[in-house]
Write a protein that holds these residues in place. Structure first.
Motif, short mmCIF file in Angstrom:
data_model
loop_
_atom_site.label_atom_id
_atom_site.label_comp_id
_atom_site.label_asym_id
_atom_site.label_seq_id
_atom_site.Cartn_x
_atom_site.Cartn_y
_atom_site.Cartn_z
N LYS A 172 0.86 -1.19 0.00
CA LYS A 172 0.00 0.00 0.00
C LYS A 172 0.89 1.24 0.00
CE LYS A 172 -3.61 -2.71 0.53
NZ LYS A 172 -4.53 -2.97 -0.60
N LEU A 173 0.95 1.91 -1.14
CA LEU A 173 1.75 3.12 -1.27
C LEU A 173 0.85 4.32 -1.46
CD1 LEU A 173 4.59 2.00 -3.73
CD2 LEU A 173 4.76 2.27 -1.27
N PRO A 174 1.19 5.45 -0.85
CA PRO A 174 0.37 6.67 -1.00
C PRO A 174 0.68 7.41 -2.30
CG PRO A 174 2.20 7.10 0.47
CD PRO A 174 2.30 5.65 0.09
N ILE A 175 0.47 6.73 -3.43
CA ILE A 175 0.73 7.36 -4.72
C ILE A 175 -0.50 7.15 -5.61
CG2 ILE A 175 3.23 7.11 -4.66
CD1 ILE A 175 2.97 4.59 -6.34
N ASP A 176 -0.63 8.02 -6.59
CA ASP A 176 -1.74 7.96 -7.53
C ASP A 176 -1.42 6.91 -8.61
OD1 ASP A 176 -3.80 8.31 -9.27
OD2 ASP A 176 -3.33 10.39 -9.78
N MET A 177 -2.09 5.77 -8.57
CA MET A 177 -1.78 4.71 -9.51
C MET A 177 -2.24 5.02 -10.94
SD MET A 177 0.04 2.78 -7.79
CE MET A 177 0.31 1.56 -9.08
N LYS A 178 -2.91 6.17 -11.12
CA LYS A 178 -3.22 6.61 -12.48
C LYS A 178 -1.97 7.21 -13.14
CE LYS A 178 -8.11 7.60 -11.60
NZ LYS A 178 -9.17 8.65 -11.58
N SER A 179 -1.04 7.65 -12.28
CA SER A 179 0.19 8.27 -12.79
C SER A 179 1.39 7.33 -12.72
CB SER A 179 0.50 9.55 -11.98
OG SER A 179 -0.58 10.46 -12.04
N TYR A 196 8.16 0.78 -9.12
CA TYR A 196 7.11 1.60 -9.71
C TYR A 196 7.74 2.75 -10.49
CZ TYR A 196 3.99 -0.75 -6.35
OH TYR A 196 3.28 -1.67 -5.62
N LEU A 197 7.21 3.02 -11.68
CA LEU A 197 7.69 4.14 -12.50
C LEU A 197 6.52 5.01 -12.91
CD1 LEU A 197 10.17 2.52 -15.06
CD2 LEU A 197 10.75 3.82 -13.02
N PRO A 198 6.77 6.30 -13.14
CA PRO A 198 5.74 7.12 -13.78
C PRO A 198 5.40 6.50 -15.14
CG PRO A 198 7.47 8.50 -12.88
CD PRO A 198 7.96 7.09 -12.77
N THR A 210 12.66 8.89 -12.33
CA THR A 210 12.21 8.70 -10.95
C THR A 210 11.68 7.28 -10.80
OG1 THR A 210 11.54 11.03 -10.89
CG2 THR A 210 10.77 9.62 -9.10
N MET A 211 12.00 6.66 -9.67
CA MET A 211 11.55 5.29 -9.43
C MET A 211 11.25 5.11 -7.94
SD MET A 211 13.65 1.68 -9.76
CE MET A 211 14.09 1.91 -11.47
N ILE A 212 10.22 4.31 -7.66
CA ILE A 212 9.96 3.90 -6.29
C ILE A 212 10.29 2.41 -6.20
CG2 ILE A 212 8.28 3.66 -4.43
CD1 ILE A 212 6.68 5.92 -5.72
N LEU A 298 6.23 8.33 2.91
CA LEU A 298 6.88 7.08 3.31
C LEU A 298 6.47 6.63 4.71
CD1 LEU A 298 10.48 7.60 1.88
CD2 LEU A 298 8.75 6.02 1.05
N LYS A 299 6.10 7.60 5.52
CA LYS A 299 5.66 7.27 6.88
C LYS A 299 4.36 6.46 6.88
CE LYS A 299 7.82 11.26 9.15
NZ LYS A 299 7.58 12.55 9.83
N THR A 300 3.61 6.55 5.78
CA THR A 300 2.31 5.88 5.73
C THR A 300 2.34 4.58 4.91
OG1 THR A 300 1.58 7.09 3.76
CG2 THR A 300 1.19 8.13 5.90
N VAL A 301 3.53 4.19 4.46
CA VAL A 301 3.64 2.96 3.66
C VAL A 301 3.19 1.76 4.48
CG1 VAL A 301 5.29 1.35 2.62
CG2 VAL A 301 5.47 3.79 2.15
N LEU A 302 2.44 0.86 3.86
CA LEU A 302 1.98 -0.35 4.53
C LEU A 302 2.31 -1.55 3.64
CD1 LEU A 302 0.41 -1.71 6.85
CD2 LEU A 302 -1.68 -1.37 5.51
N ILE A 303 3.05 -2.49 4.19
CA ILE A 303 3.40 -3.72 3.47
C ILE A 303 2.91 -4.89 4.31
CG2 ILE A 303 5.24 -5.12 2.48
CD1 ILE A 303 6.81 -2.51 2.12
N GLN A 304 2.06 -5.72 3.72
CA GLN A 304 1.37 -6.77 4.47
C GLN A 304 1.80 -8.17 4.00
OE1 GLN A 304 -2.44 -5.23 3.00
NE2 GLN A 304 -3.01 -4.80 5.12
N SER A 305 1.50 -9.13 4.84
CA SER A 305 1.66 -10.52 4.44
C SER A 305 0.50 -10.88 3.52
CB SER A 305 1.64 -11.43 5.66
OG SER A 305 0.35 -11.44 6.24
N PRO A 306 0.58 -11.99 2.77
CA PRO A 306 -0.54 -12.38 1.90
C PRO A 306 -1.86 -12.53 2.67
CG PRO A 306 1.42 -13.61 1.32
CD PRO A 306 1.75 -12.84 2.56
#
Length: 321
Positions: A172-179, A196-198, A210-212, A298-306
């Motif tokens: 879960k990344l706080p980015i606009d997946m349309k971009s 992730y790339l623009p 730029t890359m995430i 980045l403070k709001t990034v959430l990475i979960q188990s399956p």
């Protein structure tokens, strides 16, 4: 001889063909102490006397620490003398002190490729190709090697479309997946790598600005309190460098610059699946506002188990009217 050593040995043959002295005439008045020590090191090296070569190259650097060839040959001799950690340190220092040179980068690229540390190998091969004035022959050779190791990594980490969707649902990344779009999704055992790339940028042949990067390692990655050699090795295997890890310290948010002038704002995040490195990489300096914005995101990034991702999706669907 191990595959990793074979790769290094191949590099040795290339480099020594360039640097082996025509003469080791010790009486020649124009040869200074540093050159004499260097020539002695090359002679010992070619005879397989690697410890002797290490001493000679160290002496050469002691006489003249600006003699670049002594630095990268010291790194090679240390590798062949079964001292890889010291060799890495020596070569990284050479890269820092001689940023316009390429041979130390090439040696590290070959070493990491032999160790199957794909991210580090790709990074250093790319660094070699980015050096201005790289001879045409070497440029062609290292471009081929970069393509080969990239393809090898892709094959090793390949995932099905179904598994790809599951992996993406964990992040879960706080980015606009349309971009933005996931340009790379890989998995090896419990390790994950998603880039992730623009949408207007391309990962092929490094054509991006730029890359995430999201890189997750198994739970034994290490902690924040103690930064040791083992932890540093594991971090570099994810594509980072020693100086980056040292700057993290007790803080999860960090800023740094890699040797190829890529700037990073990142977070080392402890999730339920292990330690995850989330880094925003840019091929130019971040403006102050950009840095602040990414730090907050980045403070709001959430990475979960399956399992967590499945439960979260189920909860979201139940609350949707």
């Amino acid at each position: 001889m191990k595959k990793s050593t074979l790769r290094i040995y191949a590099t040795i043959l290339i480099l020594c063909a360039i640097i082996t002295p025509v003469s080791v005439a010790w009486t020649a008045p124009r040869v200074n102490h540093a050159e004499k020590a260097y020539e002695a090191g090359v002679m010992a090296y070619n005879q397989g006397e690697y410890q002797k070569a290490v001493y000679a190259f160290q002496n050469s650097i002691g006489y003249n620490d600006r003699l670049y060839k002594s630095h990268y040959m010291l790194g090679l001799a240390l590798f062949m003398n079964n001292e890889p950690h010291i060799a890495e340190s020596v070569l990284m220092q050479a890269i820092e002190e001689f940023p316009k040179e390429w041979k130390a980068q090439a040696i590290l690229a070959e070493y990491y490729a032999g160790q199957k540390k794909y991210e580090s190998a790709i990074n250093y091969y790319q660094n070699v190709l980015d050096v201005k004035g790289l001879p045409r022959k070497e440029k062609k050779e290292y471009q081929t090697k970069l393509e080969e190791i990239t393809a090898e990594r892709a094959e090793q980490w390949r995932v099905s479309e179904e598994e790809k969707d599951k992996i993406l649902s964990q992040i879960k990344l706080p980015i606009d997946m349309k971009s933005w779009r996931p340009a790379l999704v890989e998995k090896r055992n419990t390790d994950l790598h998603v880039a992730y790339l623009p949408k207007d940028e391309d990962l092929t042949n490094n054509r991006w600005r730029t890359m995430i990067d999201v890189l997750c390692k198994a739970p034994n990655f290490g902690g924040f309190q103690q930064i040791n050699q083992e932890t540093a090795d594991q971090y570099r295997e994810l594509g980072g460098e020693m100086n980056t890890l040292e700057q993290i310290g007790d803080s999860r948010i960090f800023e740094t610059r890699l040797s190829n002038k890529t700037y990073i704002v990142g977070r080392l995040y402890k999730s339920s699946i292990g330690y995850c490195l989330v880094q925003v990489m840019k091929k130019s300096r971040f403006k102050t506002k950009e840095t602040d914005d990414w730090v907050n995101k980045l403070k709001t990034v959430l990475i979960q188990s399956p399992n967590e991702a499945t439960a979260s999706a189920k909860k979201d669907s139940e609350t949707t009217y």
